[in-house]
Structure formats: structure tokens, C-alpha cells
Design a protein around this motif. Structure first.
Motif, PDB file in Angstrom:
ATOM      1  N   SER A 105       0.892  -1.365  -0.018  1.00 37.69           N
ATOM      2  CA  SER A 105       0.141  -0.173  -0.166  1.00 37.69           C
ATOM      3  C   SER A 105       0.916   1.275  -0.046  1.00 37.69           C
ATOM      4  O   SER A 105       2.163   1.152   0.703  1.00 37.69           O
ATOM      5  CB  SER A 105      -1.005   0.027   0.959  1.00 37.69           C
ATOM      6  OG  SER A 105      -0.111  -0.013   2.416  1.00 37.69           O
ATOM      7  N   PHE A 106       0.348   2.288  -0.518  1.00 40.21           N
ATOM      8  CA  PHE A 106       1.177   3.431  -0.702  1.00 40.21           C
ATOM      9  C   PHE A 106       0.160   4.573  -0.977  1.00 40.21           C
ATOM     10  O   PHE A 106      -0.937   4.409  -1.370  1.00 40.21           O
ATOM     11  CB  PHE A 106       2.033   3.330  -1.861  1.00 40.21           C
ATOM     12  CG  PHE A 106       1.616   3.229  -3.175  1.00 40.21           C
ATOM     13  CD1 PHE A 106       1.197   4.359  -3.930  1.00 40.21           C
ATOM     14  CD2 PHE A 106       1.267   1.877  -3.927  1.00 40.21           C
ATOM     15  CE1 PHE A 106       0.627   4.257  -5.219  1.00 40.21           C
ATOM     16  CE2 PHE A 106       0.547   1.912  -5.064  1.00 40.21           C
ATOM     17  CZ  PHE A 106       0.409   3.196  -5.765  1.00 40.21           C
ATOM     18  N   ARG A 107       0.766   5.623  -0.763  1.00 41.86           N
ATOM     19  CA  ARG A 107      -0.249   7.005  -0.639  1.00 41.86           C
ATOM     20  C   ARG A 107      -0.156   7.613  -2.033  1.00 41.86           C
ATOM     21  O   ARG A 107       1.133   7.692  -2.611  1.00 41.86           O
ATOM     22  CB  ARG A 107       0.239   8.012   0.469  1.00 41.86           C
ATOM     23  CG  ARG A 107      -1.007   9.052   0.680  1.00 41.86           C
ATOM     24  CD  ARG A 107      -0.509   9.916   1.800  1.00 41.86           C
ATOM     25  NE  ARG A 107      -0.833   9.012   3.025  1.00 41.86           N
ATOM     26  CZ  ARG A 107      -2.012   9.000   3.626  1.00 41.86           C
ATOM     27  NH1 ARG A 107      -3.115   9.722   2.882  1.00 41.86           N
ATOM     28  NH2 ARG A 107      -2.503   8.406   4.427  1.00 41.86           N
ATOM     29  N   VAL A 124      -3.474   3.728  -1.824  1.00 38.64           N
ATOM     30  CA  VAL A 124      -3.781   2.605  -2.668  1.00 38.64           C
ATOM     31  C   VAL A 124      -3.421   1.303  -2.376  1.00 38.64           C
ATOM     32  O   VAL A 124      -1.939   1.302  -1.938  1.00 38.64           O
ATOM     33  CB  VAL A 124      -2.893   3.084  -4.137  1.00 38.64           C
ATOM     34  CG1 VAL A 124      -3.539   2.229  -5.105  1.00 38.64           C
ATOM     35  CG2 VAL A 124      -3.651   4.624  -4.486  1.00 38.64           C
ATOM     36  N   HIS A 125      -4.027   0.249  -2.529  1.00 33.71           N
ATOM     37  CA  HIS A 125      -3.555  -0.881  -2.161  1.00 33.71           C
ATOM     38  C   HIS A 125      -3.456  -1.870  -3.382  1.00 33.71           C
ATOM     39  O   HIS A 125      -4.156  -2.005  -4.294  1.00 33.71           O
ATOM     40  CB  HIS A 125      -4.760  -1.741  -1.095  1.00 33.71           C
ATOM     41  CG  HIS A 125      -4.865  -1.057   0.188  1.00 33.71           C
ATOM     42  ND1 HIS A 125      -4.236  -1.262   0.841  1.00 33.71           N
ATOM     43  CD2 HIS A 125      -5.910  -0.274   0.320  1.00 33.71           C
ATOM     44  CE1 HIS A 125      -4.804  -0.431   1.923  1.00 33.71           C
ATOM     45  NE2 HIS A 125      -5.958   0.190   1.719  1.00 33.71           N
TER      46      HIS A 125
END
Length: 116
Positions: A26-28, A36-37
Motif C-alpha cells: 500500500s502506498f499513498r 492505494v492497495h
């Protein structure tokens, strides 16, 4: 160059000495800021007899086949395996009923006690 190491969950072991490992990340989002996954599956060489549900650490290696470029380094935790055959006696012991048998209807006296 350092080898990459990823941690994921085994999703399939139906191949000989190969497991499918799902790595979740996951990251922004850089513009919108929403988290966002993403999930990606890797095929990894397995000499440790991993089962579906196990959490494993995989390490990058030389190409072993067309899609297999990872090796299971170690099993971090074992997944819980519950077979249907083992669950049936537990259900029978807890309820006194055979699997698939309907429970008896409550009597009128039991219903009047609950209403009071």
C-alpha cells in the motif's frame, strides 16, 4: 547488488516445488493522497513444503523457469488448516446433531418462558 526480499502469503501450492505468493503493498497516491492497495503474485521455488495460508519471506534469485525468479527463504508463520472431516465430529459433539440434520423446533413451554 543486494537481493530483494518480500513478505507475502502463500495462495497456492498445487505445483511441484513451486508456490504462488501474494505480496500486498500500500502506498499513498502522490497527487490525491488516497491510500492505494496493490497485490502482486510471484511464483517462488519451495523446498520447505509450504501450505496455503503460510506467511513466507521470499528472496530474489536467478531465473529458475519462465516465470519463477524467487525462492522461499523462510516460513514466518504457518497458516491454520481446518479440514471439513475434522470439523464434522466437533459439530456433532457440540450440538448432538448429525451434519446436515435440522434442529428440532422449540416447544411451546420454552417459547412462553422466553416471552416472560
Amino acid at each position: 547488488m543486494a537481493r530483494r526480499r518480500l513478505i507475502g502469503k502463500v495462495t497456492s501450492n498445487k505445483m511441484m516445488k513451486t508456490v504462488a505468493v501474494q505480496v500486498d503493498s500500500s502506498f499513498r497516491h502522490p497527487l490525491y493522497g488516497k491510500v492505494v492497495h496493490r497485490a502482486r503474485k510471484y511464483l517462488a521455488h519451495d523446498e520447505q513444503a509450504c501450505q496455503p495460508g503460510d506467511t513466507v519471506q521470499i528472496v530474489e534469485s536467478r531465473p529458475l523457469s519462465r516465470r519463477k525468479r524467487w525462492v522461499v527463504e523462510k516460513v514466518l508463520s504457518r497458516g491454520v488448516q481446518v479440514s471439513e472431516l475434522a470439523a464434522e465430529p466437533a459439530v456433532e459433539a457440540a450440538t448432538g446433531l448429525q451434519v446436515g440434520e435440522a434442529a428440532p423446533a422449540p416447544s411451546e413451554s420454552a417459547l412462553s418462558e422466553e416471552a416472560a
